[in-house]
Each structure stands twice: as structure tokens, then as C-alpha cells.
Motif scaffolding. Structure first.
Motif, short mmCIF file in Angstrom:
data_model
loop_
_atom_site.label_atom_id
_atom_site.label_comp_id
_atom_site.label_asym_id
_atom_site.label_seq_id
_atom_site.Cartn_x
_atom_site.Cartn_y
_atom_site.Cartn_z
N LYS A 326 -5.03 -6.11 -5.55
CA LYS A 326 -3.99 -6.14 -6.35
C LYS A 326 -3.88 -5.16 -7.56
N GLY A 327 -2.66 -4.81 -8.05
CA GLY A 327 -2.73 -3.87 -9.08
C GLY A 327 -1.55 -3.80 -9.93
N ILE A 328 -1.67 -3.40 -11.29
CA ILE A 328 -0.59 -3.35 -12.01
C ILE A 328 -0.62 -2.08 -12.52
N VAL A 329 0.61 -1.18 -12.42
CA VAL A 329 0.60 0.32 -12.91
C VAL A 329 1.35 0.46 -14.16
N ASP A 330 1.32 1.10 -14.93
CA ASP A 330 2.34 1.23 -16.11
C ASP A 330 2.32 2.58 -16.20
N GLN A 354 -5.21 -8.08 5.79
CA GLN A 354 -5.07 -6.94 4.91
C GLN A 354 -3.96 -7.40 3.82
N SER A 355 -4.26 -7.14 2.70
CA SER A 355 -3.06 -7.53 1.78
C SER A 355 -3.11 -6.61 0.49
N ASN A 356 -1.95 -6.09 0.00
CA ASN A 356 -1.97 -5.30 -0.95
C ASN A 356 -0.69 -5.63 -1.89
N ASN A 357 -1.03 -6.07 -3.02
CA ASN A 357 0.29 -6.43 -3.77
C ASN A 357 0.19 -5.60 -5.19
N ASN A 358 1.36 -5.22 -5.69
CA ASN A 358 1.35 -4.34 -6.79
C ASN A 358 2.47 -4.76 -7.46
N ILE A 359 2.40 -4.63 -9.02
CA ILE A 359 3.31 -4.46 -9.75
C ILE A 359 3.50 -3.27 -10.49
N THR A 387 3.13 -5.25 -0.69
CA THR A 387 4.34 -5.50 -1.59
C THR A 387 4.19 -4.68 -2.92
N VAL A 388 5.41 -4.19 -3.42
CA VAL A 388 5.56 -3.47 -4.70
C VAL A 388 6.78 -4.26 -5.51
N GLY A 389 6.37 -4.59 -6.44
CA GLY A 389 7.63 -5.42 -7.21
C GLY A 389 7.47 -5.19 -8.53
N GLN A 390 8.45 -5.72 -9.52
CA GLN A 390 8.31 -5.66 -10.93
C GLN A 390 8.21 -7.24 -11.26
N LEU A 391 7.76 -7.44 -12.61
CA LEU A 391 7.84 -8.82 -13.16
C LEU A 391 9.35 -9.44 -12.97
N LYS A 392 9.25 -10.75 -12.61
CA LYS A 392 10.42 -11.26 -12.21
C LYS A 392 11.30 -11.62 -13.33
N ILE A 404 8.52 -18.88 -25.87
CA ILE A 404 7.54 -17.86 -25.56
C ILE A 404 8.15 -16.49 -25.68
N CYS A 405 7.44 -15.71 -26.51
CA CYS A 405 8.18 -14.44 -26.82
C CYS A 405 7.74 -13.53 -25.51
N GLU A 406 8.59 -12.56 -25.42
CA GLU A 406 8.69 -11.50 -24.34
C GLU A 406 7.36 -11.18 -23.99
N ARG A 407 6.60 -10.70 -25.00
CA ARG A 407 5.15 -10.20 -24.88
C ARG A 407 4.31 -11.24 -24.14
N ASN A 408 4.29 -12.37 -24.77
CA ASN A 408 3.58 -13.48 -24.21
C ASN A 408 3.87 -13.64 -22.64
N ALA A 409 5.31 -13.80 -22.60
CA ALA A 409 5.77 -14.07 -21.35
C ALA A 409 5.40 -13.17 -20.12
N ARG A 410 5.35 -11.87 -20.71
CA ARG A 410 4.94 -10.86 -19.67
C ARG A 410 3.39 -10.95 -19.29
N MET A 411 2.65 -11.21 -20.44
CA MET A 411 0.94 -11.53 -20.34
C MET A 411 0.99 -12.59 -19.23
N LEU A 412 1.53 -13.89 -19.65
CA LEU A 412 1.28 -14.88 -18.51
C LEU A 412 1.72 -14.48 -17.38
N LEU A 413 2.64 -13.78 -16.90
CA LEU A 413 2.90 -13.55 -15.57
C LEU A 413 2.00 -12.50 -15.04
#
Lengths: 472, 250
Positions: A326-330, A354-359, A387-392, A404-413
Motif C-alpha cells: 500500500k502506498g500514498i504518493v504526494d 496479490q494486492s496493491n492499493n494506492n492513494i 487500486t488507485v484512488g484519492q481520499l474519499k 474535525i479540521c480538514e488536516r486531521n480528517a485527512r490524517m485519520l483517513l
């Protein structure tokens, strides 16, 4: 091989081969024959193969060009970490109970350069020391688990390796204390290291190994690491690899695992930072009932690059394997996953996933995912997916509607997304530490060297080495 | 507490609400009823701050503040709570972690100290009992694998935890069996006080047997077209909406 493939990095190749000739002269008569001959053969192979280029199918996405055009100091051993004699560098991960072995610029420092022999018979420490003292333990496996023709970097490593670790756990021994190998690069020059590791687990032996790669300079370093792992019948190995390299480093690791009947291999590779990271894991399930769990996590930003290549060979029946990355790319980071599971004709009753999930957080980041199953048996249970997706956005709205502020909401996700990998770490203290590092990384608070006590990126902070007396 | 004046709302250029007026005072329960697609859920989303909707005209004032200028999280911290029609599943985020984060941020906004872990767990236990929520839900991921009834109870549980001043319950009764409906309604009633207010959006009169509204509004084509007391709900149950449409034409 096309002409172009040979041209890239040609200068570097020539100087590495020159270095090889020098080392051969120097080491003449100092190493056992099986090492000398494998060095010799591999040097010839490297001369033929050269560095891997994007023209090779498995290196299509990993372009080493910019790193191969740099000049590296190949003679850095003269100024290795001698000044750190008797000091053991301590890293934050070491807040849990491990025996720490530190390599500094690819060299062992202080007492760690000696082999340690535990009362239970386990042998741990310098590979070069083991070559001198335990050649008979090494000979059946060294250079034999690795496939030197996989790509030029493996051949180069076998030809030119100078240090690394050797671990031997005898039959029936559960080495309960975790071992932690830390490899720190801190150099004034661009350096090129070829580190080599060999891990041998006897029948029903058990090992927990943590391997940390850190860097704290901003030189262009090239780390070429090869690890061979032999898992005898019924043995069990947990292998945690933590990579936190600065953006100017290329780290290439190739791990070969040979698994016998009913053995279990659990590897978890966590990439927190790194300019150019490539991890190849090659597992052969050679005995019935063997299980390989190869999982990983990568968190990349800026212009960082990571490529995880996993190949699992189901050579016999009744084995199980699972690849989960799993990975997150910014920002402008790029990530590649390439999973290949081969189920041979006689490997009936195979279970392989096999599974690969990405944000993907930005439009400018890039993800390439290639899960691939190659099946010749007819009675198997296999699946693959990516899968490749964005934060929902609906989940973000839901969390923010509760205050919850956006920054923390993103962090939680994001933390929730990576939790599936972090939760698989079975050592509780390591899991807590990694969890903390991952959170810091996601908050953007973790620089490549933050968890290291040296903090040399901060010139105002004096160098301070904590000495763990139990190790001295 | 809440004043909505001449509200116009569009989604992708299509006007969903056109000229809606509503005033809610502390201590009141308002029910909003109406046929499908008349903008009831849109109204709830706009009050909560969902950015998918564009307010083209009008104003919303909440406790004297211009609500439309507040970000989503600040509306929540000011005491606005939306009970979702379709609560979102969030795998990997535990209910405990979710509520702890939310409560900490709300308390910080209000200048209060965060609750200690012990005090938080005790508080959470009390609130769970209020909505008869099962203990095991604590460590589960938010709404993940919850039944329809559990999801709605979970909304009321969150409402109990956050103690909002203005709660908007968007079709909280849909998909509930009669027992779950009773529990949800009891929760709402227990949380009711002279200082807070509730807007209940519903299709059916059924929920209003349990939650007695002070006002019943009928929404049609993006506006409130009729307002009455609880007897209006009964009348709608009996006669449907057609007579209101006829009245409007006349």
C-alpha cells in the motif's frame, strides 16, 4: 544487450571493475576459494550485463541514469567510521528490546565488527569476519541463493561486496531477542556501497530481524545491497525493513529467499523517504507447506521514487503466498509496484494473493501497478488486484461535520489506509514506533534523519552519540 | 437560533432550493416533510456546509453569525450536527478514535481542556447506554459492516457525544424497524432541552408519533409551501401531498 545499454554508466562501470582488480590483488589468499571464484565469475557477468537500464522489461520504470552518471568515491574505506570506535549509534527505533548492530558508511563500527556468538549458538555480525571464521557454514548458501544474472547490480554486488551481516540460527533455536541492523550513510563524498547479507535459519529455527537504512547527508550515494536468506524446514523469519533515505540517495536492495517445507517468511518493507528506492524480493517456495507474506508500505512525496518488485515462485504444491503493498504518493512522487507470482505445473493446491492499493494525493504524482499471475497448475486459488484512488470526499465531509479540521480528517483517513500494513507488525514495540514514524511522516514532520540521534542536518546541534553500555 | 432568508441553492447549475425561509428557536422541534426530490436533504447539507452545493442567493444566520462564511468543522464546533441519511463507512478509523478526535477539537475550539482518557471512556459509556448501542461497536471501524439500524443508532450516539445545539436529522427513520425507530426517537427526546433545537427531515408521519414536533413544514419544489403544527403531519399521512399541490396551483 544493445549498445546503448552498455553506454549508460560506462565510466562508473569501468572504475568499479578497476576497483575489483585492486581488491582481488589485495585479498589474494585472504578469502576462501568459493568466495574468490564467485567474485571472479560475477565480475565477468557484471562486465557483460552492465547496469540495468530501462530497456529491460523489469527496469522499464526505474531509470538509474542520473545516478550512474555521477562520480563516486570508491576508496572511502580509508576514512570510514573509525572515529566512532566504541560508540554505538542509537536510533529512535531502538526504544524496543533489540540487539543493535550498526554499520556506518557500509562498515561495522567498534565491537560490532566482531562476530557475536550467543549461548544458544546463534552467530551474528560482520560477514567478512564470518568468511574467515565460518566458511563451512556459508559455503552451501553464499552466492547460491542469489541469482547473479537477475540484473547487473546483483552480479556487481557478488563481485565487489566488502561488508554486510551474517546471521546463523541453529536448528531448533528460537532467537527470541530481536536483532536490529542499522546502516547509516554519512559521508562528505558521494559514495557507492555494495553491502551483502546472508541469513541462515536451521530447521525449526526462528528469527525476528529489523533492518534500518538511514542516511543523514545530502551527498549522492548509491547503495547496492543483496541479501540471501535460507529458511530450512519449519523455520520462521520475521523481516522488517525500514528505509528512510534522503532525496539524493539511490538505494537498491535485492533479497533472495529460499524456503523449505513448512517454513514461514514474513517480510514488511516500510519506505518513509528516499530519492530513488528499488526493492526486489525473490522468493522460491521449494518445500510443501511453505508460506511467504511479502507486504510493504511506501509514503513518497517531492520528487521521490519507489519501485517494489516481488517475484514468488511456487515451485511445489501446497504452498501459500500473499503480496500486499500500500502506498500514498504526494506532490511529484512516483511509485511502481510489480508483483509476479509463478505457479508451476505441479504446484497444485496453491493459494496465492496479490494486492496493491494506492492513494494519489496530487495530479502530478504517478503510480504504476502491475500485479501479475502466471499459473500452470489447474487446482489453485489465486487472485490479484490493484487500486488507485484519492481520499474519499464523502468520508472527509463526514469527519469534518463532527468538528474535525480538514488536516486531521485527512490524517485519520491516511493513517487508517496504512494501518492494514502497520498492524501486521507483530512486535508490539516496533509497531508502536513505526506507527509514530508513519504519523510523523504523514504530517510532514519527519525528515530523513529525524529519528537519528546524530541530527547532523541541524548544524546547531552538537554531535552526540548515546552509548548503549550493554552492547560495549 | 437559526434564520434562513430567501435561500437559493444550485448543484451543477441546477437550482434545487429557490427562496426558502425558515426560523428555528431554541427549545423547538421542527419537522420538514415533502415528496422526494424537493430539496429537503439539500437544505440539511447546505446548513452543514457541504461544498457540493452552491448558495446563489439568500442568507443563513446562526446565533447571529453568518453561517455561510464558516468552514464545515467550525459549524460543527458551533453546535450544528447533521445526522446523515447515508452514514459513511470509514474502514480503519475506530469509533473511539473518531469520537476522541472530534471531541478534543470541539473542546479546544471552545477553550476547554481535553478530557482525560479515563474521563472520555466513562463519558462514552454513558452515551452508549442512552442509545442502547452495543459495546463491541467501540473498537470497530466507523460504520463499517454496521446494519442499517446500527448506522442510524450510531448517528444518534454521535449526537449524544457531541451535544449539539442544533441537530438536523436527515431521514434518520428510513430503513429502521419499529424497535430501532423507538430507540432512535427516545434518544432524540432524551437529548432535547430548552437550549437546543432539532430539525427532523422525514417522509413519514411514523417518526412523529415518537418525536412530537412544534412545527411541521411541507417542502415542495425547493421552498417551504405550508407550515402547521403536528396535526398537519397527520393530515399529510392521510391525504398525501396532492392536495397541497392543488392548493398551490389555485
Amino acid at each position: 544487450m544493445t549498445k546503448k545499454a552498455i553506454t549508460i554508466g560506462n565510466e562508473l562501470k569501468t572504475s568499479l571493475l578497476q576497483k575489483f582488480d585492486e581488491v582481488q590483488m589485495e585479498m589474494l589468499g585472504k578469502e576462501p576459494l568459493f568466495i574468490r571464484s564467485s567474485r571472479q565469475e560475477s565480475a565477468q557477468l557484471f562486465e557483460l550485463l552492465g547496469f540495468p537500464t530501462v530497456e529491460l522489461e523489469t527496469w522499464r520504470k526505474t531509470n538509474l541514469k542520473s545516478f550512474l552518471e555521477k562520480t563516486y568515491d570508491l576508496e572511502f574505506e580509508a576514512q570510514s567510521g573509525n572515529e566512532q570506535d566504541n560508540s554505538i549509534l542509537q536510533c529512535e527505533i531502538n526504544q524496543f528490546d533489540t540487539d543493535l548492530f550498526t554499520q556506518y558508511n557500509g562498515k561495522w563500527i567498534g565491537e560490532a565488527s566482531q562476530l557475536r556468538i550467543y549461548p544458544n549458538g546463534t552467530i551474528v555480525g560482520s560477514l567478512s569476519a564470518a568468511i574467515q571464521q565460518y566458511p563451512q557454514l556459508m559455503e552451501p548458501y553464499f552466492g547460491k541463493l542469489a541469482n547473479n544474472s537477475l540484473h547487473g547490480l546483483v552480479a556487481l554486488n557478488t563481485a565487489l561486496f566488502d561488508e554486510g551481516y551474517f546471521i546463523y540460527v541453529p536448528d531448533g533455536v528460537d532467537h527470541t531477542r530481536s536483532l536490529q541492523m542499522v546502516n547509516i550513510i554519512n559521508s562528505k563524498q558521494n559514495i557507492f556501497t555494495n553491502t551483502r547479507n546472508l541469513v541462515i535459519l536451521g530447521k525449526n529455527a526462528r528469527l525476528r530481524l529489523v533492518h534500518c537504512d538511514d542516511s543523514m547527508d545530502f551527498q549522492h550515494s548509491f547503495i547496492n545491497n543483496v541479501t540471501e536468506i535460507q529458511l530450512a524446514e519449519g523455520s520462521n523469519m520475521e523481516y522488517y525493513k525500514l528505509q528512510n533515505k534522503d532525496d539524493s540517495t539511490a538505494i537498491m536492495t535485492t533479497t533472495f529467499v529460499n524456503q523449505h517445507r513448512d517454513s514461514a517468511f514474513n517480510s514488511n518493507t516500510i519506505v518513509l523517504n528516499g530519492g530513488m528506492v528499488r526493492n526486489d524480493t525473490q522468493v522460491v517456495l521449494a518445500g510443501k507447506g511453505a508460506d511467504a507474506q511479502v507486504v510493504g508500505l511506501f509514503l513518497m512525496d517531492r520528487k521521490q521514487f519507489v519501485d517494489n518488485h516481488v517475484f514468488i515462485d511456487h515451485a511445489v504444491a501446497n504452498c501459500t503466498s500473499n503480496q500486499l503493498f500500500k502506498g500514498i504518493v504526494d506532490e511529484e512522487a512516483r511509485a511502481v509496484f510489480n508483483g509476479h507470482t509463478l505457479v508451476r505445473k505441479d504446484a497444485q493446491q496453491t493459494i496465492a494473493y496479490q494486492s496493491n492499493n494506492n492513494i494519489q494525493l496530487t495530479d502530478t504524482s504517478k503510480i504504476d501497478s502491475h500485479p501479475f499471475l502466471e499459473i500452470y497448475a489447474d487446482d489453485v486459488k489465486c487472485s490479484h488486484g490493484a487500486t488507485v484512488g484519492q481520499l474519499k470526499t464523502n468520508a472527509l465531509f463526514y469527519l469534518m461535520q463532527r468538528g474535525i479540521c480538514e488536516r486531521n480528517a485527512r490524517m485519520l483517513l491516511m493513517v487508517a489506509f496504512v494501518g492494514q500494513i502497520v498492524d501486521r507488525i507483530s512486535l508490539p514495540n516496533l509497531r508502536t514506533s513505526i506507527n509514530e514514524l508513519v504519523r510523523k511522516r504523514l504530517k510532514g514532520e519527519l525528515s530523513s534523519c529525524e529519528q537519528c540521534s546524530i541530527q547532523c542536518a541541524d548544524p546547531d546541534k552538537p554531535l552526540h552519540f548515546e552509548i548503549d553500555m550493554s552492547l560495549v | 437560533m437559526l434564520q434562513i432568508k430567501n435561500l437559493h441553492v444550485s448543484v451543477q447549475g441546477k437550482e434545487i432550493i429557490n427562496g426558502l425561509n425558515l426560523e428555528v428557536k431554541a427549545g423547538e422541534i421542527h419537522a420538514i416533510m415533502g415528496p422526494n426530490g424537493t430539496g429537503k436533504s439539500t437544505l440539511a447539507s447546505v446548513i452543514a456546509g457541504n461544498t457540493n452545493y452552491e448558495v446563489t442567493q439568500g442568507e443563513i444566520t446562526y446565533n447571529g453569525k453568518n453561517l455561510l462564511e464558516l468552514p464545515i468543522e467550525d459549524r460543527a464546533r458551533e453546535g450544528i450536527f447533521l445526522g446523515f441519511q447515508y452514514p459513511v463507512e470509514i474502514p480503519g478509523v475506530s469509533m473511539t478514535n473518531f469520537m476522541r478526535t472530534a471531541l478534543d477539537e470541539i473542546r479546544q475550539y471552545r477553550g476547554q481542556e481535553p478530557l482525560s482518557a479515563g474521563a472520555f471512556l466513562k463519558y462514552m459509556k454513558e452515551k452508549k447506554e442512552l442509545v442502547e448501542l452495543q459495546d463491541k461497536l467501540n473498537n470497530r471501524s466507523v460504520n463499517e459492516g454496521f446494519s442499517g439500524g446500527e448506522k442510524k443508532k450510531n448517528e444518534i450516539f454521535q449526537m449524544a457525544m457531541l451535544e449539539p445545539q442544533l441537530a438536523i436529522l436527515d431521514e434518520t427513520d428510513s430503513g429502521l424497524d419499529i424497535d430501532a425507530l423507538r430507540i432512535v426517537a427516545q434518544g432524540v427526546n432524551k437529548l432535547k432541552s430548552a437550549d437546543n433545537a432539532t430539525i427532523v427531515i422525514t417522509h413519514y408521519q411514523r417518526l412523529l408519533d415518537y418525536i412530537i414536533p412544534d412545527f411541521v413544514h411541507v417542502m415542495y419544489e425547493g421552498r417551504i409551501v405550508k407550515t402547521g403544527d403536528k396535526s398537519l403531519a397527520l393530515e399529510l399521512e392521510e391525504k398525501g401531498y396532492d392536495w397541497i399541490k392543488e392548493e398551490l396551483k389555485a
